[in-house]
Write an enzyme that holds these catalytic residues in place. Structure first.
Site, PDB file in Angstrom:
ATOM      1  N   LYS A 197      -9.083   4.350  37.189  1.00 35.99           N
ATOM      2  CA  LYS A 197      -8.036   3.319  37.279  1.00 35.99           C
ATOM      3  C   LYS A 197      -7.030   3.816  38.304  1.00 35.99           C
ATOM      4  O   LYS A 197      -6.150   4.620  37.996  1.00 35.99           O
ATOM      5  CB  LYS A 197      -7.392   3.136  35.903  1.00 35.99           C
ATOM      6  CG  LYS A 197      -6.764   1.772  35.661  1.00 35.99           C
ATOM      7  CD  LYS A 197      -5.644   1.383  36.603  1.00 35.99           C
ATOM      8  CE  LYS A 197      -4.312   2.012  36.264  1.00 35.99           C
ATOM      9  NZ  LYS A 197      -3.292   1.730  37.313  1.00 35.99           N
ATOM     10  N   VAL A 254       4.786   8.848  31.326  1.00 35.63           N
ATOM     11  CA  VAL A 254       3.505   8.176  31.033  1.00 35.63           C
ATOM     12  C   VAL A 254       2.514   9.181  30.430  1.00 35.63           C
ATOM     13  O   VAL A 254       1.722   8.822  29.559  1.00 35.63           O
ATOM     14  CB  VAL A 254       2.941   7.477  32.296  1.00 35.63           C
ATOM     15  CG1 VAL A 254       1.551   6.910  32.033  1.00 35.63           C
ATOM     16  CG2 VAL A 254       3.877   6.350  32.734  1.00 35.63           C
ATOM     17  N   GLU A 272      -1.687  16.120  34.746  1.00 33.11           N
ATOM     18  CA  GLU A 272      -0.981  16.683  35.915  1.00 33.11           C
ATOM     19  C   GLU A 272       0.273  15.851  36.085  1.00 33.11           C
ATOM     20  O   GLU A 272       0.197  14.691  36.513  1.00 33.11           O
ATOM     21  CB  GLU A 272      -1.864  16.586  37.169  1.00 33.11           C
ATOM     22  CG  GLU A 272      -3.124  17.419  37.133  1.00 33.11           C
ATOM     23  CD  GLU A 272      -2.860  18.903  37.296  1.00 33.11           C
ATOM     24  OE1 GLU A 272      -1.732  19.287  37.668  1.00 33.11           O
ATOM     25  OE2 GLU A 272      -3.779  19.686  37.020  1.00 33.11           O
ATOM     26  N   CYS A 306       4.429  16.060  43.926  1.00 37.03           N
ATOM     27  CA  CYS A 306       4.752  16.706  42.655  1.00 37.03           C
ATOM     28  C   CYS A 306       5.170  18.164  42.825  1.00 37.03           C
ATOM     29  O   CYS A 306       5.924  18.702  42.036  1.00 37.03           O
ATOM     30  CB  CYS A 306       3.541  16.618  41.725  1.00 37.03           C
ATOM     31  SG  CYS A 306       2.052  17.293  42.456  1.00 37.03           S
TER      32      CYS A 306
HETATM   33  P1  NAD Z   1       3.139   6.832  36.795  1.00 34.78           P
HETATM   34  O1  NAD Z   1       3.073   7.735  35.624  1.00 34.78           O
HETATM   35  O2  NAD Z   1       4.103   5.713  36.771  1.00 34.78           O
HETATM   36  O3  NAD Z   1       1.704   6.167  37.037  1.00 34.78           O
HETATM   37  C1  NAD Z   1       0.539   6.937  37.209  1.00 34.78           C
HETATM   38  C2  NAD Z   1      -0.666   6.112  36.804  1.00 34.78           C
HETATM   39  O4  NAD Z   1      -0.555   5.809  35.411  1.00 34.78           O
HETATM   40  C3  NAD Z   1      -0.784   4.764  37.513  1.00 34.78           C
HETATM   41  O5  NAD Z   1      -2.141   4.506  37.774  1.00 34.78           O
HETATM   42  C4  NAD Z   1      -0.248   3.789  36.479  1.00 34.78           C
HETATM   43  O6  NAD Z   1      -0.776   2.492  36.609  1.00 34.78           O
HETATM   44  C5  NAD Z   1      -0.735   4.431  35.189  1.00 34.78           C
HETATM   45  N1  NAD Z   1       0.014   4.059  33.992  1.00 34.78           N
HETATM   46  C6  NAD Z   1       1.307   3.652  33.895  1.00 34.78           C
HETATM   47  N2  NAD Z   1       1.620   3.393  32.602  1.00 34.78           N
HETATM   48  C7  NAD Z   1       0.506   3.651  31.874  1.00 34.78           C
HETATM   49  C8  NAD Z   1       0.196   3.598  30.487  1.00 34.78           C
HETATM   50  N3  NAD Z   1       1.092   3.206  29.585  1.00 34.78           N
HETATM   51  N4  NAD Z   1      -1.035   3.974  30.096  1.00 34.78           N
HETATM   52  C9  NAD Z   1      -1.954   4.382  30.975  1.00 34.78           C
HETATM   53  N5  NAD Z   1      -1.730   4.437  32.309  1.00 34.78           N
HETATM   54  C10 NAD Z   1      -0.510   4.091  32.757  1.00 34.78           C
HETATM   55  O7  NAD Z   1       3.353   7.779  38.056  1.00 34.78           O
HETATM   56  P2  NAD Z   1       3.524   7.362  39.565  1.00 34.78           P
HETATM   57  O8  NAD Z   1       4.888   6.781  39.739  1.00 34.78           O
HETATM   58  O9  NAD Z   1       2.338   6.578  40.024  1.00 34.78           O
HETATM   59  O10 NAD Z   1       3.429   8.793  40.281  1.00 34.78           O
HETATM   60  C11 NAD Z   1       4.498   9.651  40.390  1.00 34.78           C
HETATM   61  C12 NAD Z   1       4.436  10.752  39.354  1.00 34.78           C
HETATM   62  O11 NAD Z   1       3.198  11.430  39.422  1.00 34.78           O
HETATM   63  C13 NAD Z   1       5.490  11.811  39.569  1.00 34.78           C
HETATM   64  O12 NAD Z   1       6.099  12.141  38.339  1.00 34.78           O
HETATM   65  C14 NAD Z   1       4.711  12.984  40.103  1.00 34.78           C
HETATM   66  O13 NAD Z   1       5.304  14.241  39.908  1.00 34.78           O
HETATM   67  C15 NAD Z   1       3.422  12.839  39.388  1.00 34.78           C
HETATM   68  N6  NAD Z   1       2.360  13.556  40.097  1.00 34.78           N
HETATM   69  C16 NAD Z   1       1.902  14.737  39.581  1.00 34.78           C
HETATM   70  C17 NAD Z   1       0.912  15.453  40.250  1.00 34.78           C
HETATM   71  C18 NAD Z   1       0.394  16.762  39.712  1.00 34.78           C
HETATM   72  O14 NAD Z   1      -0.656  17.196  40.180  1.00 34.78           O
HETATM   73  N7  NAD Z   1       1.063  17.398  38.765  1.00 34.78           N
HETATM   74  C19 NAD Z   1       0.407  14.967  41.456  1.00 34.78           C
HETATM   75  C20 NAD Z   1       0.907  13.768  41.958  1.00 34.78           C
HETATM   76  C21 NAD Z   1       1.886  13.058  41.271  1.00 34.78           C
END
Ligand code: NAD
Length: 501
Positions: A197, A254, A272, A306
């Site tokens: 997804k 999330v 992650e 991140c």
């Molecule tokens: P997000 O958590 O808003 O969304 C990530 C994914 O989760 C998307 O595909 C979204 O549609 C899905 N999602 C949202 N709500 C959900 C739910 N209730 N159930 C299941 N899936 C759901 O994050 P974002 O804004 O897309 O990305 C930014 C975040 O990602 C930042 O916090 C960043 O630090 C983190 N990130 C972490 C890493 C790592 O390797 N640690 C790498 C990249 C980004």
């Protein structure tokens, strides 16, 4: 809205964008049962670049059932050699489709062209080739056990390493293709099947990747993709009882919801999550290396990264010189669409994200931080925000304690006797993803490395990544590790077997 005339896109990219994008289930594209769609945009201009089917429970359920059938069916008869060949072929195909993948990744996410070229030409193919070597090396062990008092010669005890099953992968928008790769490679190497997804803001390269998997020889039903929003498609995948593991990358908020949703069938979860990484600079560091290094650590991907080194702890004797140097780098960035190589600083992903970043900067200034540079949006189309440096900050300030996910560096100083105090400050957030230490004194460096509670810490560089080096977060930055051999463990289960006679 149409794309700016300065974008010159290749025919394969234009053809791909012109499609009505559905869900990839069982080896073919299908629309949503509801007929609902959503639109995606180029963050550098705001122009619409595609219409994508919005999936929900029915599509997730169909994809999970398809993935289960493929897991128990044809895919289970593929030898480890064959899975390795497929991963190698996939790397070749990524290189053959380089131009299209670069253009789609830049349009989707806004990253600068040289970075997209590096990612699609080097990082992603190298990663798949690294995992292509693994299927033939996943081994159990023979054990000198004595089960039930059996003597040697009366039994043989050993372990089997088996694929976990159906994996649900949920990815964010900030590095669409690399983060998809982090899930797909170990899943295929271990013999799992997948329902992916992608982030609703950036689904393009993930959609192309599942097609390339198919072209590389992955049979129908092994790689499935459902587009849609997090609250609908993502939540349905996280909760589905037919899924054995969720591999999630995204925000910590999330991540918590994923853990709750996974509790129904106690599926395995790797997370992650967010970061707020410290960068500790001692006064003996090589400033010619430090200044561009700190700027890269924080402003890479406009801070939508991140691992971004967003909290700078710099010795008070070199504070002015370092801040001046980093501010000069920040002011020299040329913001603009990544497809034009004249630009080296991309947009934020959305207007909402830009408002969020601006809100954190305003809060910092209201709480007493000094704005050294940036702090506003340049006057041009697209969701750009200037590289920003705030100094005179402290641990409790809003922009210091929270992940901003934008180009904002928060600076604090320390003195000669503050070694332990700096370490405590470095560990003062809920996160523990990355970090770096800058000094010529490697004994001091290794003492600070030992104190920083993060999944990876680099010395005299920031964010040292390699396919073989485990990557993941401590504290609320995540569960488990991706990259390297450790990632494979989370896609495998161990069976202990005893033969007696
Ligand atoms: P997000 O958590 O808003 O969304 C990530 C994914 O989760 C998307 O595909 C979204 O549609 C899905 N999602 C949202 N709500 C959900 C739910 N209730 N159930 C299941 N899936 C759901 O994050 P974002 O804004 O897309 O990305 C930014 C975040 O990602 C930042 O916090 C960043 O630090 C983190 N990130 C972490 C890493 C790592 O390797 N640690 C790498 C990249 C980004």
């Amino acid at each position: 809205m149409s794309l700016p005339p300065s974008y010159s896109l290749s025919r394969p990219t234009l053809d791909f964008l012109a499609r009505r994008h559905g869900h990839f289930i069982g080896g073919r594209w299908v629309p949503s049962a509801s007929g609902e769609t959503f639109r995606i945009h180029d963050p550098a201009s705001g122009a619409e670049i595609g219409e994508v089917a919005a999936g929900g429970e029915p599509e997730i359920d169909a994809a999970v059932r398809t993935a289960r059938a493929a897991f128990e069916g044809p895919w289970s008869s593929y030898t480890s050699h064959r899975r390795g060949e497929i991963l190698w072929k996939l790397a070749d195909l990524i290189q053959q489709n380089f131009q299209q993948l670069v253009e789609l990744e830049v349009l989707d996410n806004g990253l600068p062209l040289p970075l997209a070229q590096y990612v699609c030409g080097m990082v992603v193919p190298e990663f798949f080739r690294y995992y292509a070597g693994w299927p033939t090396k996943i081994e159990g062990a023979t054990l000198p056990a004595a089960p039930g008092g059996k003597l040697p010669g009366q039994h043989l005890s050993f372990t089997l390493r088996e694929p976990l099953g159906v994996v649900g992968a949920i990815t964010p928008w900030n590095a669409p293709l690399p983060i998809t790769m982090l899930k797909v490679a170990p899943a295929l190497a271990t013999g799992c099947t997948m329902v992916l997804k992608p982030a609703e803001l950036t689904p393009l390269t993930a959609m192309r990747l599942v097609e390339l998997c198919q072209e590389a020889g992955v049979p129908d039903g092994v790689m499935n993709l459902v587009n849609g929003y997090g609250a609908t498609a993502g939540a349905a995948l996280a909760a589905h009882p037919g899924v054995d593991k969720i591999a999630f990358t995204g925000s910590t908020a999330v991540g918590r919801q994923i853990v709750k949703a996974a509790a129904g069938n106690l599926k395995k979860v790797t997370l992650e999550l967010g970061g707020k990484s410290p960068v500790v600079v001692f006064d003996d560091a090589d400033l010619a290396q430090v200044i561009p290094g700190i700027a890269r650590a924080c402003f890479f991907l406009q801070g939508q990264n991140c691992m971004a080194g967003t909290r700078l702890f710099v010795h008070e004797r070199i504070h002015d010189q370092v801040v001046e140097g980093v501010a000069a780098v920040a002011k020299a960035f040329k913001p603009g669409p990544g497809l034009d190589p004249a630009h080296d600083f991309g947009p934020l992903i959305s207007e909402k994200q830009r408002e969020r970043v601006a809100g954190f900067v305003a809060a910092g200034v209201a709480e007493g931080a000094e704005l050294v540079c940036g702090g506003k949006a340049p006057s041009r189309a697209g969701w750009f925000y200037e590289a920003t440096v705030l100094t005179r900050t402290h641990d409790a300030m809003t922009p210091v304690a929270n992940e901003i996910f934008g180009p904002v560096l928060c600076v604090q100083t320390f003195g000669d006797d503050d070694f332990d105090k700096v370490a405590r400050s470095a560990n003062s957030t809920i996160y523990g993803l990355s970090g770096s230490v800058w000094t010529r004194d490697l004994s001091k460096a290794i003492r600070m490395v030992g104190k920083i509670d993060s999944g990876q810490v680099a010395v005299n560089m920031h964010a040292a990544l390699d396919p073989m080096m485990p990557f993941g977060g401590n504290k609320q930055s995540g569960w488990g590790r991706e990259f390297g051999k450790e990632a494979l463990d989370s896609y495998l289960k161990t069976k202990a077997v005893t033969l007696t006679w």
